[in-house]
Write a protein that holds these residues in place. Structure first.
Motif, PDB file in Angstrom:
ATOM      1  N   GLY A  35     -80.449  12.381 111.516  1.00 44.32           N
ATOM      2  CA  GLY A  35     -80.805  12.340 112.923  1.00 44.32           C
ATOM      3  C   GLY A  35     -81.514  13.603 113.358  1.00 44.32           C
ATOM      4  N   PHE A  47     -79.717  13.306 121.821  1.00 49.96           N
ATOM      5  CA  PHE A  47     -80.231  12.492 120.718  1.00 49.96           C
ATOM      6  C   PHE A  47     -81.732  12.280 120.888  1.00 49.96           C
ATOM      7  CE2 PHE A  47     -80.531   9.325 117.558  1.00 49.96           C
ATOM      8  CZ  PHE A  47     -81.284   8.273 118.072  1.00 49.96           C
ATOM      9  N   LYS A 105     -76.365   7.364 117.034  1.00 45.80           N
ATOM     10  CA  LYS A 105     -76.983   8.243 118.021  1.00 45.80           C
ATOM     11  C   LYS A 105     -76.021   9.334 118.480  1.00 45.80           C
ATOM     12  CE  LYS A 105     -79.713   4.411 119.941  1.00 45.80           C
ATOM     13  NZ  LYS A 105     -80.053   3.663 121.177  1.00 45.80           N
TER      14      LYS A 105
END
Length: 123
Positions: A35, A47, A105
């Motif tokens: 991520g 995020f 996320k």
């Protein structure tokens, strides 16, 4: 342990592009979902984008959809964030993170974090 090192940040004018890279070392990179998160001064970490271990699934924050693209090269142990049409509000430190579970996320789900790279977008 997984070590993550981001690169590619810098100063760019609004409307410009940057490509961030995150090089991983340690355990098998392809075992991890990856991520990207951002943190602007005085704000919480947010995020930005995430990608599954295979690259088959990607997710984006609404604010970057259509402008940013996350990708990965498991042979090079690297994940990328292509950032186009940059806006001043994209200015932040960008962090990559690795999660040995499913792509998510949620930042608390990530096990390993890099030191971050600064992105500054001038108007």
């Amino acid at each position: 342990q997984v070590q993550l090192v981001e690169s590619g940040g810098g100063l760019v004018q609004a409307g410009g592009s940057l490509r961030l890279s995150c090089a991983a070392s340690g355990r098998t990179f392809s075992n991890y979902a990856m991520g990207w998160f951002s943190q602007a001064p005085g704000k919480e970490r947010e995020f930005v984008a995430a990608i599954s271990w295979s690259g088959g699934s990607t997710f984006y924050a609404n604010s970057v959809k259509g402008r940013f693209t996350i990708s990965r090269d498991n042979a090079k142990n690297t994940v990328y964030l292509q950032m186009n049409s940059l806006k001043p509000e994209d200015t932040a430190v960008y962090y990559c993170a690795a999660n040995e579970g499913v792509v998510t996320k949620r930042s608390p789900e990530y096990d390993y974090w890099g030191q971050g790279t600064q992105v500054t977008v001038s108007s």
